[in-house]
Motif scaffolding. Structure first.
Motif, PDB file in Angstrom:
ATOM      1  N   UNK A  16     -37.134  -2.067 -10.254  1.00 20.00           N
ATOM      2  CA  UNK A  16     -36.897  -3.305  -9.493  1.00 20.00           C
ATOM      3  C   UNK A  16     -37.997  -4.331  -9.785  1.00 20.00           C
ATOM      4  N   UNK A  17     -39.232  -3.877  -9.921  1.00 23.30           N
ATOM      5  CA  UNK A  17     -40.342  -4.771 -10.272  1.00 23.30           C
ATOM      6  C   UNK A  17     -40.112  -5.345 -11.663  1.00 23.30           C
ATOM      7  N   UNK A  18     -39.686  -4.507 -12.590  1.00 21.68           N
ATOM      8  CA  UNK A  18     -39.395  -4.981 -13.943  1.00 21.68           C
ATOM      9  C   UNK A  18     -38.292  -6.036 -13.918  1.00 21.68           C
ATOM     10  N   UNK A  23     -36.647 -11.959 -14.149  1.00 21.56           N
ATOM     11  CA  UNK A  23     -35.944 -13.081 -13.526  1.00 21.56           C
ATOM     12  C   UNK A  23     -36.851 -14.277 -13.275  1.00 21.56           C
ATOM     13  N   UNK A  24     -38.132 -14.121 -13.501  1.00 18.05           N
ATOM     14  CA  UNK A  24     -39.057 -15.242 -13.287  1.00 18.05           C
ATOM     15  C   UNK A  24     -38.901 -16.262 -14.404  1.00 18.05           C
ATOM     16  N   UNK A  25     -38.965 -17.546 -14.058  1.00 17.68           N
ATOM     17  CA  UNK A  25     -38.746 -18.599 -15.065  1.00 17.68           C
ATOM     18  C   UNK A  25     -40.003 -18.898 -15.882  1.00 17.68           C
ATOM     19  N   UNK A  26     -40.418 -17.945 -16.697  1.00 15.41           N
ATOM     20  CA  UNK A  26     -41.600 -18.119 -17.530  1.00 15.41           C
ATOM     21  C   UNK A  26     -41.177 -18.138 -18.995  1.00 15.41           C
TER      22      UNK A  26
END
Length: 147
Positions: A16-18, A23-26
């Protein structure tokens, strides 16, 4: 290695952390070249928490492997023909792209909260901090159970 309920729950938390990281916009542009997987050349070996090692070991077992090979060239033991054999189960350090071609390492600010969660899982599993990738996964593949 047949994980118990605690290990399965920890592996699910790590995954879930992965997913949250992905999903982070980086800006990341991993090309899959495998340059960052050549630890002796880069001078960087990922250190894994117990939860990360468990996820990597499960992925390695799912590929039909029973042990972590040693590499003469100092590369990641999961690198074959320039490709990661456990890509879906690769550790957090591999996901945060220490590779210059992929944009360099993520800043501590960008990953601090996720690292803290990985460390909390490590503590719950009896870990004491990161262990180098080959050793961490080898230990997760062959856990020593008391008794």
């Amino acid at each position: 290695m047949k994980p118990d309920a605690e290990a399965r729950a920890a592996a699910a938390e790590v995954r879930a952390i992965y997913r949250e990281w992905e999903q982070r916009p980086l800006e990341r542009s991993c090309t899959g070249r495998g340059d960052c997987c050549r630890f002796r050349l880069t001078g960087r070996t990922p250190f894994l928490t117990r939860g990360e090692a468990l996820v990597a070991a499960l992925a390695w077992r799912a590929a039909g492997r029973t042990s972590v090979p040693e590499t003469a060239d100092g590369a990641c033991p999961f690198l074959k023909a320039g490709r990661c054999q456990i890509y879906e189960g690769r550790p957090f350090g591999c996901r945060t792209h220490f590779c210059d071609a992929a944009g360099g390492p993520a800043s501590r600010k960008e990953v601090r909260d996720l690292i803290q969660r990985l460390e909390e899982i490590d503590t719950r599993l009896g870990g004491r901090g990161g262990v180098n990738l080959p050793g961490a996964v080898a230990a997760a593949m062959n856990p020593r159970r008391p008794g």
